[in-house]
Design a protein around this motif. Sequence first.
Motif, short mmCIF file in Angstrom:
data_model
loop_
_atom_site.label_atom_id
_atom_site.label_comp_id
_atom_site.label_asym_id
_atom_site.label_seq_id
_atom_site.Cartn_x
_atom_site.Cartn_y
_atom_site.Cartn_z
N GLN A 1 1.08 -1.58 0.08
CA GLN A 1 0.13 0.18 -0.16
C GLN A 1 0.41 1.28 0.20
O GLN A 1 -0.03 2.13 -0.91
N ASN A 2 2.02 1.56 0.81
CA ASN A 2 2.74 2.10 0.94
C ASN A 2 3.61 2.87 -0.15
O ASN A 2 3.34 4.34 -0.63
N ALA A 3 3.87 1.82 -1.13
CA ALA A 3 4.74 2.38 -2.82
C ALA A 3 3.71 2.01 -3.95
O ALA A 3 3.94 3.61 -3.87
N ILE A 4 2.28 1.85 -3.16
CA ILE A 4 1.31 2.38 -4.36
C ILE A 4 1.21 4.03 -4.59
O ILE A 4 1.06 4.68 -4.56
N SER A 5 0.74 4.53 -3.29
CA SER A 5 0.46 5.94 -2.74
C SER A 5 1.53 6.58 -2.57
O SER A 5 1.55 7.18 -3.33
N THR A 6 2.97 5.91 -1.98
CA THR A 6 4.06 6.59 -2.78
C THR A 6 4.21 6.98 -3.95
O THR A 6 4.54 8.38 -4.63
N LEU A 7 4.17 6.12 -4.93
CA LEU A 7 4.26 6.22 -6.40
C LEU A 7 3.24 7.25 -7.44
O LEU A 7 3.40 7.98 -7.96
N SER A 8 2.04 7.42 -6.45
CA SER A 8 0.57 8.55 -7.09
C SER A 8 0.92 9.28 -6.57
O SER A 8 0.68 10.25 -7.38
N GLY A 9 1.59 9.62 -5.22
CA GLY A 9 1.95 11.27 -4.66
C GLY A 9 3.36 11.58 -5.85
O GLY A 9 2.58 13.09 -5.89
#
Length: 81
Positions: free
Chosen positions: A56-64
């Motif tokens: 989840q944190n990798a997806i959020s970081t990438l999207s951000g």
Amino acid sequence: MDTRIAVLSIIVEDMEKTAELNQIIHEFSEYVVGRMGIPYREKGVNIISLVLDAPQNAISTLSGRIGRLKGVTSKATYAKV
């Protein structure tokens, strides 16, 4: 490590950001299951869909990081599985 399946939708309005966008995506390439890009020439935008299997944190970081690029927007949609 728990991962989630997500589709990251990206709309690129500023084509000068393409190299920077591709560099960011490359940094997360270990999580990319698939990528589809559609140049919509009539509207002057590119539309990219990334299928991810990532924490989840990798997806959020990438999207951000992508969303902070001027002229580029992103939105993640998650699978329920």
